[in-house]
Scaffold this motif. Sequence first.
Motif, PDB file in Angstrom:
ATOM      1  N   ASN A 123      16.449   6.832 -24.416  1.00 42.95           N
ATOM      2  CA  ASN A 123      17.577   5.925 -24.205  1.00 42.95           C
ATOM      3  C   ASN A 123      17.968   5.906 -22.730  1.00 42.95           C
ATOM      4  O   ASN A 123      18.209   4.850 -22.151  1.00 42.95           O
ATOM      5  CB  ASN A 123      18.772   6.334 -25.072  1.00 42.95           C
ATOM      6  CG  ASN A 123      18.792   5.638 -26.400  1.00 42.95           C
ATOM      7  OD1 ASN A 123      19.473   4.644 -26.561  1.00 42.95           O
ATOM      8  ND2 ASN A 123      18.026   6.155 -27.361  1.00 42.95           N
ATOM      9  N   TYR A 124      18.031   7.073 -22.108  1.00 43.07           N
ATOM     10  CA  TYR A 124      18.347   7.167 -20.681  1.00 43.07           C
ATOM     11  C   TYR A 124      17.335   6.372 -19.861  1.00 43.07           C
ATOM     12  O   TYR A 124      17.689   5.542 -19.026  1.00 43.07           O
ATOM     13  CB  TYR A 124      18.373   8.645 -20.257  1.00 43.07           C
ATOM     14  CG  TYR A 124      18.247   8.857 -18.769  1.00 43.07           C
ATOM     15  CD1 TYR A 124      19.328   8.634 -17.922  1.00 43.07           C
ATOM     16  CD2 TYR A 124      17.046   9.276 -18.219  1.00 43.07           C
ATOM     17  CE1 TYR A 124      19.205   8.828 -16.554  1.00 43.07           C
ATOM     18  CE2 TYR A 124      16.916   9.474 -16.853  1.00 43.07           C
ATOM     19  CZ  TYR A 124      17.993   9.242 -16.029  1.00 43.07           C
ATOM     20  OH  TYR A 124      17.863   9.422 -14.672  1.00 43.07           O
ATOM     21  N   ARG A 125      16.059   6.618 -20.116  1.00 47.51           N
ATOM     22  CA  ARG A 125      15.001   5.925 -19.366  1.00 47.51           C
ATOM     23  C   ARG A 125      15.078   4.415 -19.580  1.00 47.51           C
ATOM     24  O   ARG A 125      15.064   3.635 -18.625  1.00 47.51           O
ATOM     25  CB  ARG A 125      13.624   6.396 -19.841  1.00 47.51           C
ATOM     26  CG  ARG A 125      13.250   7.796 -19.534  1.00 47.51           C
ATOM     27  CD  ARG A 125      11.902   8.075 -20.195  1.00 47.51           C
ATOM     28  NE  ARG A 125      11.488   9.444 -20.117  1.00 47.51           N
ATOM     29  CZ  ARG A 125      10.995  10.132 -21.143  1.00 47.51           C
ATOM     30  NH1 ARG A 125      10.876   9.580 -22.340  1.00 47.51           N
ATOM     31  NH2 ARG A 125      10.604  11.373 -20.981  1.00 47.51           N
ATOM     32  N   SER A 133      17.285  10.562 -27.169  1.00 47.02           N
ATOM     33  CA  SER A 133      18.326  10.446 -26.132  1.00 47.02           C
ATOM     34  C   SER A 133      17.706  10.270 -24.755  1.00 47.02           C
ATOM     35  O   SER A 133      18.177   9.450 -23.948  1.00 47.02           O
ATOM     36  CB  SER A 133      19.225  11.683 -26.134  1.00 47.02           C
ATOM     37  OG  SER A 133      19.911  11.779 -27.347  1.00 47.02           O
ATOM     38  N   ARG A 146      17.427   2.427 -20.848  1.00 49.85           N
ATOM     39  CA  ARG A 146      18.643   1.740 -20.403  1.00 49.85           C
ATOM     40  C   ARG A 146      18.669   1.619 -18.875  1.00 49.85           C
ATOM     41  O   ARG A 146      19.065   0.591 -18.335  1.00 49.85           O
ATOM     42  CB  ARG A 146      19.881   2.444 -20.943  1.00 49.85           C
ATOM     43  CG  ARG A 146      20.028   2.269 -22.446  1.00 49.85           C
ATOM     44  CD  ARG A 146      21.254   2.964 -23.017  1.00 49.85           C
ATOM     45  NE  ARG A 146      21.244   2.950 -24.456  1.00 49.85           N
ATOM     46  CZ  ARG A 146      21.618   1.923 -25.219  1.00 49.85           C
ATOM     47  NH1 ARG A 146      22.028   0.801 -24.657  1.00 49.85           N
ATOM     48  NH2 ARG A 146      21.570   2.004 -26.534  1.00 49.85           N
ATOM     49  N   THR A 147      18.226   2.657 -18.188  1.00 46.87           N
ATOM     50  CA  THR A 147      18.171   2.599 -16.728  1.00 46.87           C
ATOM     51  C   THR A 147      17.181   1.535 -16.270  1.00 46.87           C
ATOM     52  O   THR A 147      17.507   0.679 -15.442  1.00 46.87           O
ATOM     53  CB  THR A 147      17.784   3.975 -16.147  1.00 46.87           C
ATOM     54  OG1 THR A 147      18.757   4.947 -16.547  1.00 46.87           O
ATOM     55  CG2 THR A 147      17.687   3.940 -14.635  1.00 46.87           C
TER      56      THR A 147
END
Length: 183
Positions: A158-160, A155, A162-163
Amino acid sequence: MARISLQHRRTAFVRAMEWYSRRKYGEVLSPGKVALHNKGVLRTMLLMEGTAARWNRLDPTLRALAGMVASTEIGCSWCMDFGFWEHHHRGVDPVKLRAVPQWRDSDVYTDLERAVMGYAAAATATPPTVTDEQVERLRRDLSEEELVELTAQISLENYRSRTNAALGLTSQGFKETCELRPA
């Protein structure tokens, strides 16, 4: 090319953040340059990364492979580049790191590593496609504590990813420094 400026007014705060990044990583990280536009986001990012760095239940190779599969699935070249550098310096086999983009066809992974990578890909899909069978397979080798950490690691990546991908951040050449051979 980055979709947001990586340039900042040379305030004391900006210079301090750049000094810290250069000291720790050898150069100023593009995600940090982006986050400098919003101190609240920067502060949250640093706190989150500092806390996640202390997670220690999951095997480092499994952590690396899960994160790099998530980056690959999303298409974040910055994360792939930095992830290779980071995990290489933590002792993860570079052969395994290099093979991540073709992990489904590679024979360098154990059954558990392959199960972790499949789980990472399924958790990264939108919407997630994780199955009960995948989780049961992982539970044969991982404790619930490790499985929770694995999921949180995916997760976080994913944050890293996608950003960074959304803001157009691309490779800074970290991987190439791993390929250098001492004279």
